[in-house]
Enzyme design. Structure first.
Site, mmCIF file in Angstrom:
data_model
loop_
_atom_site.group_PDB
_atom_site.id
_atom_site.type_symbol
_atom_site.label_atom_id
_atom_site.label_comp_id
_atom_site.label_asym_id
_atom_site.label_seq_id
_atom_site.Cartn_x
_atom_site.Cartn_y
_atom_site.Cartn_z
ATOM 1 N N ASP A 243 0.868 -1.177 0.000
ATOM 2 C CA ASP A 243 0.000 0.000 0.000
ATOM 3 C C ASP A 243 0.912 1.237 0.000
ATOM 4 O O ASP A 243 2.120 1.137 0.246
ATOM 5 C CB ASP A 243 -0.956 0.000 1.205
ATOM 6 C CG ASP A 243 -2.173 0.887 0.939
ATOM 7 O OD1 ASP A 243 -2.082 1.778 0.063
ATOM 8 O OD2 ASP A 243 -3.210 0.706 1.596
HETATM 9 C C1 BGC Z 1 -5.035 3.233 0.131
HETATM 10 C C2 BGC Z 1 -5.151 2.231 -0.988
HETATM 11 C C3 BGC Z 1 -4.951 2.908 -2.322
HETATM 12 C C4 BGC Z 1 -3.609 3.605 -2.323
HETATM 13 C C5 BGC Z 1 -3.273 4.271 -3.637
HETATM 14 C C6 BGC Z 1 -3.803 4.103 0.003
HETATM 15 O O1 BGC Z 1 -3.827 5.156 0.896
HETATM 16 O O2 BGC Z 1 -5.022 2.555 1.369
HETATM 17 O O3 BGC Z 1 -6.399 1.596 -0.924
HETATM 18 O O4 BGC Z 1 -5.035 1.967 -3.348
HETATM 19 O O5 BGC Z 1 -3.626 4.586 -1.302
HETATM 20 O O6 BGC Z 1 -4.017 5.385 -3.859
#
Ligand code: BGC
Length: 777
Positions: A304
């Site tokens: 993530d």
């Molecule tokens: C979120 C993810 C997301 C990623 C990219 C993160 O803060 O937890 O779900 O895909 O950002 O935007």
């Protein structure tokens, strides 16, 4: 006249679905290569790549175009980076770019990668296409309420088509985290509380995003997330850790991931959370033992955003270099946006802490995915076709059908709904009544299509009726949202006390003047989603006051909820005759709500979550175990002394404009050999006066065994369309897949020779019952 499921309407739906699926039959661009051919290509590439170029493939670079003061506002949320994105790409320091939707920039960067970088490896462009791109579909929790995997697949196919039109080739979805605590803001992004429904939604979304295989034109590669247990965050607080025993992880949290992997999802995203004291993005057990060994995942893992760097923030890794080492050795192939791999892997190899083989092993699946997607041969999107894809009116039609089919009718006393179009006047009241922004929910995209508010939808439906609207209440987030922080959105000024009173008075007067009141209450879109957990499920702001004041006028009131989680509507459930859960229904939301309110469509959604009576009741879920003193209606009744244990509305529940009766629950046999299967059949009849469809749900329970099993578990569902007086026999197969569970005693999946209960009906309280036995081995 309620004729939603008339043949004409069905035909339109079928046409739309066929249209959306049509490209899945087109030959794939890249996946025709055999496993051996792909391996040979990867080997050849690896043999020519420098260590730095390999590390580049393991790095995803963020492309948020921020001004200096925005960056300052963010503190160290994003890493400082003095190198331009173009230069990163030119030097082979990026395997993927994140957060850009600008087709010109995407094309420029891809040209740099293909023409100016030494290895000419195409880039993956990743973006959160969660429930639509230009056309916004209902939020994922709502899509799960459709209990309609085909619809979900087709909506995600459209989303993929629109995203790929601008050059995006990777989405961070499906999000499949099981969520049983409605305080958790991200409950809105998944399919709710149930592993079986969650698995069906996961599968459907992967098929929608990717098509039949990687490389299907007009599709993107998916990333199932957040691996794993993220929805178990303690107290429903986002990013908080969870302690999840292995049996719970395997029986509850992992089935949707397994379904996505079995459906061929190309990538997996490791979560932020600290699971059992080991952050998920540095958790070998999760990423190697479970994901690779047990679930057989062959694609690549992306962390993530910043999660590799944050292994240090968690108090797990000592420093950034240790974070890079732990992330890579645990099994994270690609570091999302934190540049921790880019800055540290080289010295780790030089100092002998990492071997070139470990680096190669991490790069291999990334190259494989790119080859299978056909990116080397087709790196660019067709910009000439983009605008017509993005503005295709068929997409909006599908969005309207999707929105209709996701709404759940929670209450309808004396058949107040559907309302008559001959009504003389309507008041559409509430702070969300005329918002084109809020109706789209979280993960809305900046350039999303113009949405239709509820007020606009009602006005379009009743061109000759007096429709007036008042906000009546004010809604504000107490602390800024993550998105507001990133984009420097300034909070709106809350209404002063006298202004609030004035609004409330105006709303009451409007209600008094009207024949019927449609009250639109709920949450701002940024009150659910990431970093949007709430300590209370009460209607935020002064909406409860507005609700009670409007109901006190004595006018017929329909409450429509726009929200991303169950809210405390216990008062409304006793005082408001009609309640429609509309979630965040997206671009066509206002039209779809008007369709349902005035009978041009049937509400046929079913709750994908148990609906608590009050915040103190969470976590609330139907598949709980028995206690030493099971509660029932006659004796000792409650585990709480102030509220019943039962939810306000059960999982699987939802009314319709017609009624259904169930009869003749039959089993093909009552004893089953281990590994065998039996047929369960039931008759369903439409006993009402209009067409409609019912979701027939099958639940099982294992009475005894090596572990206590939940009182009920969903193991099958089928949507059945019936004309008035129409009757149908619905059949399910129950066998090893439905009966097996991961036993903490055996530390394995088992099917046990025990007695089982079966219930079939319209929700998780279904009463028609039968039982059978699995014979001893
Ligand atoms: C979120 C993810 C997301 C990623 C990219 C993160 O803060 O937890 O779900 O895909 O950002 O935007």
């Amino acid at each position: 006249m309620i004729n939603t499921r008339s043949n004409t309407h069905r035909a339109i739906v079928v046409l739309l679905l066929t249209f959306a699926l049509s490209s899945s039959g087109t030959p794939a661009q890249g996946s025709s290569a055999s496993g051996e051919q792909v391996n040979a290509r990867v080997k050849a590439l690896l043999s020519r790549m420098s260590l730095q170029e390999k590390i580049g493939q393991l790095s995803q670079v963020g492309a948020l175009d921020l001004k200096p003061d925005q960056r300052k506002e963010l503190g160290d949320l994003l890493p400082e980076d003095s190198v331009s994105i173009e230069d990163h790409v030119r030097r082979g320091e990026a395997g993927s770019i994140l957060w850009t939707t600008d087709p010109v920039f995407i094309s420029t960067l891809q040209h740099v990668a293909m023409e100016e970088s030494r290895m000419k490896i195409p880039l993956l462009f990743g973006f959160d296409v969660i429930h639509g791109f230009r056309t916004i579909f209902p939020v994922p929790l709502a899509m799960a309420a459709s209990w309609d995997p085909d619809l979900v697949e087709n909506a995600q196919a459209v989303a993929a088509q629109e995203a790929s039109a601008v050059g995006i080739n990777w989405t961070f979805g499906p999000m499949v985290d099981i969520a049983r605590d409605a305080r958790w803001g991200r409950i809105v992004e998944g399919a709710g509380e149930d592993p079986f429904l969650g698995a069906a939604m996961a599968r459907a979304q992967v098929r929608g995003f990717q098509g039949q295989q990687l490389g299907t034109p007009g599709r993107v590669v998916g990333s199932v997330k957040h691996f794993a247990g993220y929805g178990g965050a303690e107290g429903g607080r986002d990013y908080d850790g969870a302690y999840i025993p292995e049996e719970h992880l395997r029986n509850v949290y992992l089935p949707p991931f397994k379904a996505a992997i079995d459906a061929g999802v190309g990538t997996v995203m490791s979560a932020y959370l600290d699971l059992n004291d080991v952050p998920a993005s540095g958790n070998r057990f999760l990423l190697r033992d479970v994901l690779r060994r047990d679930l057989g995942f062959k694609g690549f893992v992306v962390s993530d955003a910043m999660a590799v760097r944050d292994l240090q923030t968690h108090g797990f890794a000592r420093d950034p270099q240790d974070a890079a080492l732990r992330g890579l050795t645990a099994g994270v192939n690609m570091d999302m946006a934190s540049l921790t791999y880019l800055r540290n892997l080289e010295s780790l190899v030089q100092s002998g802490k990492l071997s070139m083989t470990q680096i190669d092993d991490a790069v291999r699946p990334i190259l494989e995915v790119k080859i299978r997607m056909g990116l080397f041969e087709h790196p660019y999107s067709d910009s000439a076709a983009a605008e017509s894809i993005l503005t295709d009116p068929e997409h909006r039609k599908l969005a309207r059908v999707a929105a209709q089919r996701t709404m759940v009718l929670l209450r309808n006393e004396n058949s107040l709904l559907p309302l008559k179009k001959t009504v003389a006047s309507v008041a559409v009241i509430g702070p969300l009544a005329d918002s084109e922004k809020e109706i789209q929910g979280s993960w809305g995209v900046e350039k999303a299509a113009q949405a239709v508010s509820v007020l606009e939808g009602v006005r379009a439906k009743l061109p000759h009726v007096r429709v007036e609207s008042v906000r009546g209440a004010d809604l504000q987030r107490k602390y800024p949202s993550l998105v507001d922080k990133v984009f420097g959105v300034k909070p709106t000024v809350p209404l002063a006390e006298d202004q609030l009173k004035n609004e409330l008075d105006k709303a009451v007067e409007a209600a008094r003047r009207a024949d019927t009141v449609v009250l639109i209450l709920g949450e701002l879109s940024n009150m659910s989603g990431e970093a949007a957990s709430r300590a209370s499920l009460d209607l935020p702001g002064n909406q409860q006051q507005l609700l009670e004041a409007v109901v006190a006028t004595g006018k017929p009131v329909v409450l429509v909820l726009l929200n991303g989680r169950p809210l405390n509507i216990s008062w409304a459930a006793g005082h408001v005759p009609a309640i429609l859960e509309a979630w965040y229904p997206g671009t066509e939301g206002g039209n779809a709500i008007a369709d349902i309110l005035f009978g041009d469509a049937n509400p046929e959604g079913k709750l994908p979550v148990s609906w608590p009576r009050t915040t103190g009741q969470v976590p609330t879920y139907y598949a709980h175990n028995l206690t030493h003193q099971p509660e029932d209606d006659k004796n000792f009744t409650s585990r709480y002394l102030d509220v019943p244990t039962s939810p306000l509305y059960p999982f699987g529940y939802g009314l319709c404009y017609t009624q259904f009766a169930f009869s003749k629950l039959q089993l093909s046999q009552t004893t089953l050999a281990p590994g065998g299967s039996l047929q369960v059949s039931i008759d369903v009849e439409n006993t009402g006066r209009s067409s409609g469809s019912e979701v027939v749900q099958l639940y099982i329970h294992q009475r005894a065994g090596s572990a206590s099993r939940p009182v009920r578990e969903l193991k099958g569902f089928q949507r059945t369309l019936l004309a008035p007086s129409g009757k149908k026999t619905v059949r399910f197969t129950v066998g090893k897949d439905e009966l097996s569970f991961w036993s903490p005693e055996a530390k394995a999946w088992v099917e046990e020779s025990e007695e089982y209960d079966v219930w079939v009906g319209g929700d998780s309280t279904a009463s028609l019952h039968a039982s059978f036995r699995v014979a001893a081995n």
